[in-house]
Design an enzyme around this catalytic site. Structure first.
Site, PDB file in Angstrom:
ATOM      1  N   ARG A   1      40.444   2.007 -13.976  1.00 60.99           N
ATOM      2  CA  ARG A   1      40.486   1.075 -15.122  1.00 60.99           C
ATOM      3  C   ARG A   1      41.917   0.800 -15.596  1.00 60.99           C
ATOM      4  O   ARG A   1      42.142   0.602 -16.791  1.00 60.99           O
ATOM      5  CB  ARG A   1      39.662   1.601 -16.300  1.00 60.99           C
ATOM      6  CG  ARG A   1      38.174   1.581 -16.099  1.00 60.99           C
ATOM      7  CD  ARG A   1      37.608   0.182 -16.282  1.00 60.99           C
ATOM      8  NE  ARG A   1      36.182   0.199 -16.009  1.00 60.99           N
ATOM      9  CZ  ARG A   1      35.242   0.223 -16.946  1.00 60.99           C
ATOM     10  NH1 ARG A   1      35.581   0.194 -18.215  1.00 60.99           N
ATOM     11  NH2 ARG A   1      33.982   0.244 -16.613  1.00 60.99           N
TER      12      ARG A   1
ATOM     13  N   ARG B   1      41.710  -2.874 -21.463  1.00 64.80           N
ATOM     14  CA  ARG B   1      41.946  -3.124 -22.889  1.00 64.80           C
ATOM     15  C   ARG B   1      43.087  -2.336 -23.521  1.00 64.80           C
ATOM     16  O   ARG B   1      43.513  -2.673 -24.619  1.00 64.80           O
ATOM     17  CB  ARG B   1      40.657  -2.864 -23.669  1.00 64.80           C
ATOM     18  CG  ARG B   1      39.641  -3.963 -23.468  1.00 64.80           C
ATOM     19  CD  ARG B   1      38.266  -3.518 -23.870  1.00 64.80           C
ATOM     20  NE  ARG B   1      37.824  -2.470 -22.969  1.00 64.80           N
ATOM     21  CZ  ARG B   1      36.634  -1.890 -23.004  1.00 64.80           C
ATOM     22  NH1 ARG B   1      35.773  -2.237 -23.920  1.00 64.80           N
ATOM     23  NH2 ARG B   1      36.308  -0.958 -22.137  1.00 64.80           N
TER      24      ARG B   1
ATOM     25  N   ARG C   1      42.421 -11.938 -21.863  1.00 61.07           N
ATOM     26  CA  ARG C   1      40.964 -11.834 -22.016  1.00 61.07           C
ATOM     27  C   ARG C   1      40.492 -12.747 -23.150  1.00 61.07           C
ATOM     28  O   ARG C   1      39.458 -13.411 -23.025  1.00 61.07           O
ATOM     29  CB  ARG C   1      40.650 -10.365 -22.300  1.00 61.07           C
ATOM     30  CG  ARG C   1      39.314 -10.052 -22.855  1.00 61.07           C
ATOM     31  CD  ARG C   1      38.315  -9.834 -21.747  1.00 61.07           C
ATOM     32  NE  ARG C   1      37.172  -9.123 -22.296  1.00 61.07           N
ATOM     33  CZ  ARG C   1      36.286  -9.669 -23.107  1.00 61.07           C
ATOM     34  NH1 ARG C   1      36.392 -10.927 -23.453  1.00 61.07           N
ATOM     35  NH2 ARG C   1      35.279  -8.944 -23.564  1.00 61.07           N
TER      36      ARG C   1
ATOM     37  N   ASP D   1      33.905  -6.127 -11.553  1.00 62.88           N
ATOM     38  CA  ASP D   1      33.008  -5.113 -12.105  1.00 62.88           C
ATOM     39  C   ASP D   1      31.951  -4.777 -11.066  1.00 62.88           C
ATOM     40  O   ASP D   1      31.611  -5.620 -10.229  1.00 62.88           O
ATOM     41  CB  ASP D   1      32.335  -5.614 -13.388  1.00 62.88           C
ATOM     42  CG  ASP D   1      31.771  -4.449 -14.179  1.00 62.88           C
ATOM     43  OD1 ASP D   1      32.538  -3.810 -14.917  1.00 62.88           O
ATOM     44  OD2 ASP D   1      30.575  -4.138 -14.019  1.00 62.88           O
TER      45      ASP D   1
ATOM     46  N   TYR E   1      21.578   0.558 -13.600  1.00 61.31           N
ATOM     47  CA  TYR E   1      21.768  -0.561 -14.542  1.00 61.31           C
ATOM     48  C   TYR E   1      20.731  -1.651 -14.310  1.00 61.31           C
ATOM     49  O   TYR E   1      20.220  -2.257 -15.259  1.00 61.31           O
ATOM     50  CB  TYR E   1      23.186  -1.139 -14.398  1.00 61.31           C
ATOM     51  CG  TYR E   1      24.258  -0.223 -14.932  1.00 61.31           C
ATOM     52  CD1 TYR E   1      24.593  -0.227 -16.285  1.00 61.31           C
ATOM     53  CD2 TYR E   1      24.936   0.655 -14.099  1.00 61.31           C
ATOM     54  CE1 TYR E   1      25.572   0.627 -16.780  1.00 61.31           C
ATOM     55  CE2 TYR E   1      25.912   1.516 -14.577  1.00 61.31           C
ATOM     56  CZ  TYR E   1      26.222   1.496 -15.921  1.00 61.31           C
ATOM     57  OH  TYR E   1      27.179   2.339 -16.419  1.00 61.31           O
TER      58      TYR E   1
END
Ligand code: CP3
Length: 355
Positions: free
Chosen positions: A32, A36, A45, A82, A158
């Site tokens: 990652r 962010r 973003r 992703d 998921y």
């Protein structure tokens, strides 16, 4: 028997280490690493709109992939995308609820499964592959580009729950109540994810990583672990190597605990990604069979200070006698200060705080 390709003289330290060579200091990247905690990511973003829009916008996704390389000079970049683009590419509805994480329309019946495509939507796939091409062209030659996908088990958790769950109970329940349907979902994911990794390698990725973030939910019993973590990943590594014999593959079966050595022996990967819960003496024992990647606790990076220096030194001391790629045990936390990442890079490369 897996024929492990040897490093070429053109390879940087990341690819050399994947081929089994030892480097001092070790190559370094962070899971990652594009995200962010970087102000330049947050700016871009905000301009792109949603996270998924960003994933399918090749120029912007390539830019985000390169941001941490420019700032920290990591030895490898990881494609910005992703793991859930795979079910999305099969036609499952996916959105990211702001501040909450992914949401999908759950697949729990044969009718839900029948609505999924057999292969990845070419328009979405094309966007990801264009990102790979753009990044490979822009990167310095010695910096590797890592492509990736989720492992079938983790992606299935998921798809079935429609969201992240603390214990992956919905997927485990479906495997128990409708084994045939669960197996169909896994088999579809093995096929599509194999093709997806091959396409990334052909578009310019130097290596690929398979994220099995929820492998830990399968460790209560070896048969369960073999059936849903190890076997699907082994089928993928065999399929990828059939198409791309030179493929370099990292497996990250997070939370595998006592099954890490089984995974290293049988999954067909070149290197094994270790989470922060694996003790360093066990990590070192694994290095006898494969290069290892990891395993600094992301919370220690968040905390910084002397605890960070100490943890980095312990990992370097334990793993420097074998092939090791320095990384976290899981993704960097969004609140992590940039100064702590700089401290980590300096410490690993020996340019910070000696004495
Ligand atoms: O820098 C990189 O590592 C490359 C990009 C990358 C992302 N996700 C970007 C992302 C990678 C390799 C992933 C993998 C991924 N995605 C995994 C496996 C690794 C892991 O963390 O266990 C999983 C389980 C996912 C699914 C996913 N995506 C979740 C659960 C979430 C929400 C939680 C969160 O961190 O927000 C995402 C969103 C996501 N994926 C973000 C990023 C940068 C945040 C989106 C945003 O900008 O709002």
């Amino acid at each position: 028997m897996i024929l492990v390709p040897r490093a070429s003289p053109k390879d940087g330290t990341f690819l050399k280490t994947l081929a089994g060579e030892r480097s001092n200091p070790p190559p370094l990247w962070l899971m990652r690493q594009a995200g962010r905690y970087l102000p330049e990511y947050r700016d871009l973003r905000a301009k792109a709109g949603s996270f998924l829009d960003l994933c399918y916008a090749p120029r912007l996704a390539a830019e985000v992939t390169l941001q941490p390389i420019r700032r920290f000079g990591f030895d490898a970049a990881i494609l910005f995308s992703d793991i859930l683009v795979v079910p999305h590419g099969l036609g499952q509805t996916l959105w990211f609820a702001e501040g909450e994480g992914p949401r999908l329309t759950p697949v729990t019946t044969p009718a839900d499964f029948a609505r999924l495509s057999e292969s990845f939507d070419p328009a979405k796939l094309g966007a990801v592959l264009e990102t790979v091409e753009r990044v490979r062209t822009a990167l310095p030659p010695e910096t590797a580009l890592i492509g990736f996908c989720g492992a079938p088990w983790t992606v299935a958790t998921y798809m079935i729950a429609g969201r992240g769950t603390p214990d992956q109970a919905p997927a485990l329940a479906l495997a128990a109540s409708d084994l045939a349907l669960f197996q169909l979902i896994i088999d579809r994911l093995v096929k599509v994810s194999t093709d997806y990794l091959v396409a990334q390698l052909e578009a310019g990725a130097d290596a690929v990583q398979i994220f099995d973030s929820w492998a830990g939910a399968l460790t209560s019993d070896e048969a369960l672990y073999r059936r849903w973590c190890l076997d699907p990943i082994r089928r993928m590594t065999e399929g990828v190597r059939r198409a791309v014999p030179r493929a370099r593959i990292i497996g990250f079966p997070k939370g595998s605990g006592r099954f890490y050595s089984l995974f290293a022996a049988e999954a067909g990967v070149d290197a094994v990604g270790l989470d922060q819960h694996l003790a360093l003496d066990e990590a070192r024992a694994l290095q006898a069979s494969r290069p290892v990647q990891g395993n600094l606790d992301p919370k220690v990076l968040l905390a910084g200070g002397e605890a960070l220096d100490h943890a980095v030194d312990m990992i370097l001391a334990a793993l420097s006698t074998g092939p090791h790629i320095f990384n976290l045990g899981h993704g960097i936390l969004p609140q992590t200060p940039i100064a702590h990442v700089e401290q980590l890079v300096g410490r690993v490369r020996g340019t910070h705080g000696a004495g």
